[in-house]
Design a protein around this motif. Sequence first.
Motif, PDB file in Angstrom:
ATOM      1  N   SER A   1       0.831  -1.206   0.000  1.00  0.00           N
ATOM      2  CA  SER A   1       0.000   0.000   0.000  1.00  0.00           C
ATOM      3  C   SER A   1       0.865   1.256   0.000  1.00  0.00           C
ATOM      4  O   SER A   1       0.582   2.222  -0.719  1.00  0.00           O
ATOM      5  N   LEU A   2       1.934   1.241   0.795  1.00  0.00           N
ATOM      6  CA  LEU A   2       2.822   2.398   0.852  1.00  0.00           C
ATOM      7  C   LEU A   2       3.519   2.623  -0.478  1.00  0.00           C
ATOM      8  O   LEU A   2       3.577   3.763  -0.968  1.00  0.00           O
ATOM      9  N   LEU A   3       4.038   1.554  -1.094  1.00  0.00           N
ATOM     10  CA  LEU A   3       4.732   1.697  -2.377  1.00  0.00           C
ATOM     11  C   LEU A   3       3.763   2.143  -3.466  1.00  0.00           C
ATOM     12  O   LEU A   3       4.133   2.939  -4.341  1.00  0.00           O
ATOM     13  N   GLU A   4       2.531   1.635  -3.426  1.00  0.00           N
ATOM     14  CA  GLU A   4       1.517   2.080  -4.388  1.00  0.00           C
ATOM     15  C   GLU A   4       1.308   3.586  -4.279  1.00  0.00           C
ATOM     16  O   GLU A   4       1.296   4.306  -5.286  1.00  0.00           O
ATOM     17  N   LYS A   5       1.144   4.076  -3.051  1.00  0.00           N
ATOM     18  CA  LYS A   5       0.873   5.504  -2.853  1.00  0.00           C
ATOM     19  C   LYS A   5       2.076   6.356  -3.222  1.00  0.00           C
ATOM     20  O   LYS A   5       1.939   7.393  -3.884  1.00  0.00           O
ATOM     21  N   VAL A   6       3.267   5.923  -2.799  1.00  0.00           N
ATOM     22  CA  VAL A   6       4.469   6.713  -3.064  1.00  0.00           C
ATOM     23  C   VAL A   6       4.767   6.772  -4.556  1.00  0.00           C
ATOM     24  O   VAL A   6       5.096   7.830  -5.096  1.00  0.00           O
ATOM     25  N   SER A   7       4.644   5.632  -5.240  1.00  0.00           N
ATOM     26  CA  SER A   7       4.954   5.611  -6.673  1.00  0.00           C
ATOM     27  C   SER A   7       3.921   6.363  -7.492  1.00  0.00           C
ATOM     28  O   SER A   7       4.205   6.810  -8.599  1.00  0.00           O
ATOM     29  N   LEU A   8       2.710   6.518  -6.940  1.00  0.00           N
ATOM     30  CA  LEU A   8       1.677   7.292  -7.630  1.00  0.00           C
ATOM     31  C   LEU A   8       1.815   8.790  -7.397  1.00  0.00           C
ATOM     32  O   LEU A   8       1.236   9.590  -8.130  1.00  0.00           O
TER      33      LEU A   8
END
Length: 415
Positions: free
Chosen positions: A271-278
Amino acid sequence: MAEQTTEQTCPQCGLDMPVDAGYPVWCTGCEWNVAPELFVYGLGGTAARRRELAGRHSEGTFEELAREGTRGRRARLTASYVLSYALALMVHGLSFALLGAGVGLLVAGGGNPVAWAVGVPLVLLFLVLLPRFPRLGSRVPRLERADAPRLFGLIDEVAGEVGTRGVDVIVVDGRVNAGVHTYGLRQRVLHLGLGLWAVLTPQQKVALLGHELGHFAGGDTRHGSVVGSALYTLRLWVEVLRPERWNGRVARVLVALPLTPPHHAAQSVLSLLEKVSLRGFPRREYLADDLAAEVASTEGARDLMETLLHAARIDDELHRLAADLSGPHETLWAQLADRVAAVPPRERERLRRVSALEWHQQDATHPPTHLRVELLDRRGPSTPKVVLDRRTEKAVERELRPSARRLARTIAQER
């Protein structure tokens, strides 16, 4: 083009409203009935709240680029960009840390049964959770260079103008969409939806390729091997470690309970990587639009954006035509293009205004479409660097014909 049949008087401001048969009647002056599907009468409170709550980061990036301009600008090194790579490397490093710990225990422990009891599972866990790269799959219909040399040549020409290399494989499907990503170590794939490609004008097609290849040129993390593979790996971890996979009282105690903490940890990191990469995507989408305008002309890129406003209608029309198709299957795409071309100018203008009212976005990774159009307008007119001539367009159509025939048959059978 749809024939204009008569006029009506706006009940709100009294202006004459031209009527196009089959399309909503609306007023250009006060915007009465501009969005009947949203039950918006003028600019009411619902629309105002939607404007306030949606797309704040996209709007901030828009204001920055509107002030400074987009020409020549490229994606910059930001905290979210660095953090996404750091998280991705941590994910990949964790797998090898498990392997190192397992091998270390086996070597250092010698014949110690405790070392083997811990080391062997760690090595086996590495084999399950080792870094994975997205794969296309052997059954995915694809076009190689030998299958479509003119299309690949066009892609290479556009790629050269935006400052990157072309793709290795093209996957053709029936969607009203397009996209790029990596698979394997550094292989690139273009997903080309015929539902969109078939309705575009030549320069809109060039703009589409320019935009998608612009993601590679701009260094978009989610389209690259490092972050893309980390996201893919984490999704596998979440699925493999899911406690619900284990049924029965004994399995729940011995396996499901120990899996619960790592499962939640993997889900949290994903979830964190999804948000950061977006996080940096609005800027990268705006700059990909700029590259599309640079290679195809501002007009071509702007027209592409406006065509995307019709995506839902195009998809509905595609399936209606497929259900009533008579004649060769491949004629489906030409019929679809004719239907889209027949949309009257007033309806196109209405959709532009509705996109601003509802803060229309293609998906969560794209900025609001009306802001993308406005930023292209501010960019000013430009001369295309790549022109798709009629001869090349026909050659590309011939190369896509087998895929077009297969997809049309599949869509017709689904109805």
